[in-house]
Design a protein around this motif. Sequence first.
Motif, PDB file in Angstrom:
ATOM      1  N   ALA C  14     -49.831  19.787  -4.337  1.00 31.90           N
ATOM      2  CA  ALA C  14     -49.013  18.900  -4.312  1.00 31.90           C
ATOM      3  C   ALA C  14     -49.711  17.427  -4.591  1.00 31.90           C
ATOM      4  O   ALA C  14     -50.907  17.235  -3.948  1.00 31.90           O
ATOM      5  CB  ALA C  14     -48.467  18.622  -2.502  1.00 31.90           C
ATOM      6  N   GLN C  15     -49.027  16.694  -5.533  1.00 32.50           N
ATOM      7  CA  GLN C  15     -49.976  15.409  -5.731  1.00 32.50           C
ATOM      8  C   GLN C  15     -49.668  14.332  -4.928  1.00 32.50           C
ATOM      9  O   GLN C  15     -48.258  14.083  -4.603  1.00 32.50           O
ATOM     10  CB  GLN C  15     -49.694  15.184  -7.028  1.00 32.50           C
ATOM     11  N   ILE C  16     -50.769  13.906  -4.024  1.00 38.51           N
ATOM     12  CA  ILE C  16     -50.443  12.712  -3.223  1.00 38.51           C
ATOM     13  C   ILE C  16     -50.699  11.524  -3.767  1.00 38.51           C
ATOM     14  O   ILE C  16     -49.896  10.555  -3.388  1.00 38.51           O
ATOM     15  CB  ILE C  16     -51.201  13.232  -1.981  1.00 38.51           C
ATOM     16  N   ASN C  18     -51.234   9.069  -7.190  1.00 41.87           N
ATOM     17  CA  ASN C  18     -51.066   8.974  -8.542  1.00 41.87           C
ATOM     18  C   ASN C  18     -51.598   7.697  -9.369  1.00 41.87           C
ATOM     19  O   ASN C  18     -51.094   6.558  -8.982  1.00 41.87           O
ATOM     20  CB  ASN C  18     -49.456   8.787  -8.704  1.00 41.87           C
TER      21      ASN C  18
END
Lengths: 620, 257, 233
Positions: C14-16, C18
């Motif tokens: 999960a990219q938190i 950016n």
Amino acid sequence: MGLFVAQLLTGLANAATLFLVASGLSLIFGVTRIVNFAHGSFYMLGAFIGYSLMQVLPGMFGFWVSVLLAGLAVGVIGVIVEILVLRPVYKAPELFQLVATFGVILVIQDLALLTWGADDVLGPRAPGLKGIVRVLGEPVPKYDLALIAITPFILFGLWYLIAKTRLGILVRAATQDREMVGALGVNQAWLFTGVFFLGATLAGLGGAIQLPKGGADLLMDFNILAAIFVVVVIGGMGSLPGAYVAAALISILNVFGVTYLPQSTLVLMFVVMAVVLMIKPYGLFGREEVAGEHGQVGEPERPIKPAGIAVRLLVAFGIFLLALLPWFGSDFAQVLTADVIIFCLFAASLHFILGLGGLVSFGHAAFFGGGAYVAALLVSYLQTPMEVAFLLAPIGAGFAAFIIGWLCMRLTGVYFAMLTLAFAQLIWSLVYQWGEFTGGDDGLVDIWPAAWLNGTTPYYYFTLFFGIGGILILRHVAHSPFGYALRASRDSARQAEATGINTKRIQWAAFTFAGALAGLSGALFVFSKGSVFPTELEIGRSFDALIVIFLGGVKTLSGAVVGGASLEYAKDFLTRFEYWRLTLGLIIIFVVIVAPEGISGTMRKMAERVGIIRGREGDS
Amino acid sequence: MNPILEVRDLSKSFGGLKAVNAVNFKVAEGELLALIGPNGAGKSTCFNMLMGQLKPSSGEVYFLGENLVGKFPRDIWRKGIGRTFQITATYASMTVIENVQMALMSFHKRIYSMLPYAHKMYKSEALEFLQMVGLADQAERHCAILAYGDLKRLELAIALCHNPTLLLMDEPTAGMAPTERESVMQLTADIVTEKNISVLFTEHDMDVVFGHAHRILVLNRGELIANGSVDEIRNNPMVQEVYLGGGNLFESEEAAS
Amino acid sequence: MIEVDSINSFYGKAQILNDLSFSIAAGEVVSILGRNGAGKTTTLKSIMQLVRPRTGSVKFNGTEVVGSPPYKVAKMGLGYVPEERRIFTDLTILENMEVGRQPAREGVPEWSVDLLFELFPNLSERRNNRGKALSGGEQQMLTIARTMMGNPTCLLLDEPSEGIAPVIVEQMAETIMQIKKQRLTVVLSEQNLHFARLVADRAIIIEGGQKRFDGTFAELDAQPEIQEKYLSV
């Protein structure tokens, strides 16, 4: 009354050593989460080093200085082990570190043999404390009283160190939340080293301080291992007061056991442990551990596929070659290969629950030896025909796994592993001590196969059929819905439970199934040797299979089989040399550090890198 | 019309703290109901009680007239409730389609079979579910290398396997890129409308909540403080206060600003 | 003092965060605002290296910290106060503070147990109580006091007002003002706009791991649509 008090005192005196060693193990586990199997080896080193120092340092002063120096020396050895062997593998999956500590055990055994020779060493009696004192008319050694008097000081010293010093505060903080300690500016690496020093020192002190009572020998590392694990598990991992209470409990129980139930001293210890863990699964003073989401750490495993045509042909060709062995190989080659196949089946059955289920059992030997004993007992007492006994062995072992699995299933991770070890030891001690039924140390002999299987070659084919057959069954079941449900329970118990899978029951069934197949390998074993001894139930047996699986590669069944074959052949080769343990231990440590994915996993990666086989998509 | 799910006086205390306090609500057939609230409001606790992962201190949860309290998650699933997780839970060692096949094998009660090959079972059925969520072309890929948004889709496919009446979705768009959030939520909305499945979901992304929920529940400090349509919630001063802080303490600042 | 340059942080897949960038000057008090799940905690953890950004750079006083272990970052003078009140519950208040102790640092006041007990009188009364016997507010204060024992030059505070009673929130605000007077740089993550306004000079609003606003509170008030979009319901 007098006897009672005297025994109580002896028990308390024995508790001193047990507490020292166990508290070291407990501290190390609390902070580093490493189950240090080499802890018994530190204890043994403490005894030997203490003995050597006492030869050069005379008198009462010399004796106690030797004890202290022995402790510190072992502490330094502990630091060396931590820095050289464990630091490189802290990032590896948790249980991989265990294998490294197995390697350390072997290395230390041979180094001790090299340095002090094979003979038992009689401990020097403590100057000034040689006689006995009469307590209520019963003789009690003065040294025992000294130990009882010293123990509170040791306890106090340790308590002070842990409760009042900065190191102790950091240790307790790190036991609770390592990451936060790091975020507050504390270098974990040195904290770990410090704890290892402390733990090893305590073990060394324990070894040196018991010299006047027990001396030193090369078996004391394994002999104390079970006891200290029991103490730590009963007391609660990471708890010092727990370790003391449990050490006293076990030691006193042991002394009374010797008097009133001489046949059950060993059994008693494990019964106590089993009872405590069933009531308080995390020990008397332990706290519940929250298990991680996955049963394994590190890279997720790859999907499995039934073998393609090429691999099937290859395996068939391999079996064909094995079948040809009697035509070109000697009797010895056949016996050795049969041994290898039996061991591979045993390792493969452990792999089923460990690799697919993520359930690490330290006590799988219970089912191997269990199967062997079921067959042997049936033949010895009921003159059961070999064919029937052979079939009943896996059923009996499976039944044992069914019961033990039910008792262990409530725990996870290291606690599960410990409980399996405890039950395995319980079975071992039962067999060992119930001599009139099981033959005890003398084992059961004259357990030969039926007439049509008599002779090396017929029994070789029999082993080939059932051994390879068992491995193929294990492999097939891994690809069946049951095997998938087992993997699902390991990959994500949350999702599995949320989609109707009773994960505990699946794991329990798998544990039973694996136990039955271990029993099958045990049955093959007993009829090939014609005899069975308690060694087949020992910790060492379980460790052999564990080492093989970790070294071969946890992720694939072929890893277990390849690893099993390599280890058996390597042992056969190495044991011709005097210091084979040293070599094997160094090889194990080397493999752990260089190939943390196990031999087959690492070879696969290397092959992918140079393009021999196609890599997984997405890998860069 | 009878509600699908009815929650009555649901409460949970941890020590002295009332994490969830006498919460009441209903989920109607075909409804998309959002449960929102700030951190620590009790959303997760509430959700975990509905799923059977946490035992309520008091209160009942009725699903199609049957009390679910005290049942295991796996039994609640068999009754016809599917779920997805905030942090995705999939079988990392299997392929995408095997993840779905696993749920189907469980649904058909075949998980103790040792004879057939698992990877051949219910394959076409599984593929249909993957098609539904747009993952059919990735069916044979290793689940561990899937993009996060695709994992969320896979979870949805798994949750649909037993033709559920109700779906519980815990933060269905957490951890996804903003563009992906909308498409996954739209997909979910389309599927549940088509199959007439009710959905209860928690969510932080207000665009998602306002864009898709039919009705919204607002929790704060364990209590249900609002229950209404999107517009009602938007214009509820109490809800605004909960989200922006405030209260007596800061009245002076509020007046000044 | 802190320069965050286009970091991307992940939890597993999960990219938190950016491409998040911002900078904090010495002596500033900056509040990172956003709804829960926006990435506030991850931002602070990425500065502290408790989460290692996959790409991008974080500089502290000109030194790159990405790749350093958290203990080294702490030794550089960054003090991290976690949310969820991660105190050592088996340790007493005094022992908790001992864990955080670091030598004095140039350019910032040196904190001692006594000074901190002046700042947190409640803790002083209960100094020999174990962490688990403390109330939520006391635990929150202890996490701050513990970090202050490391004499940080910059304090990262994760949601100091969360989940504690209003009267304690008020105390907390006063404490942060006190700390601010000692010329400390403070970065705090907050959901509570009013609390943030009370203590901070500047606001950074993030949503979906991206920066949506960076400016003073006066500027923020001039753009009600930003508030509407990223903070309120």
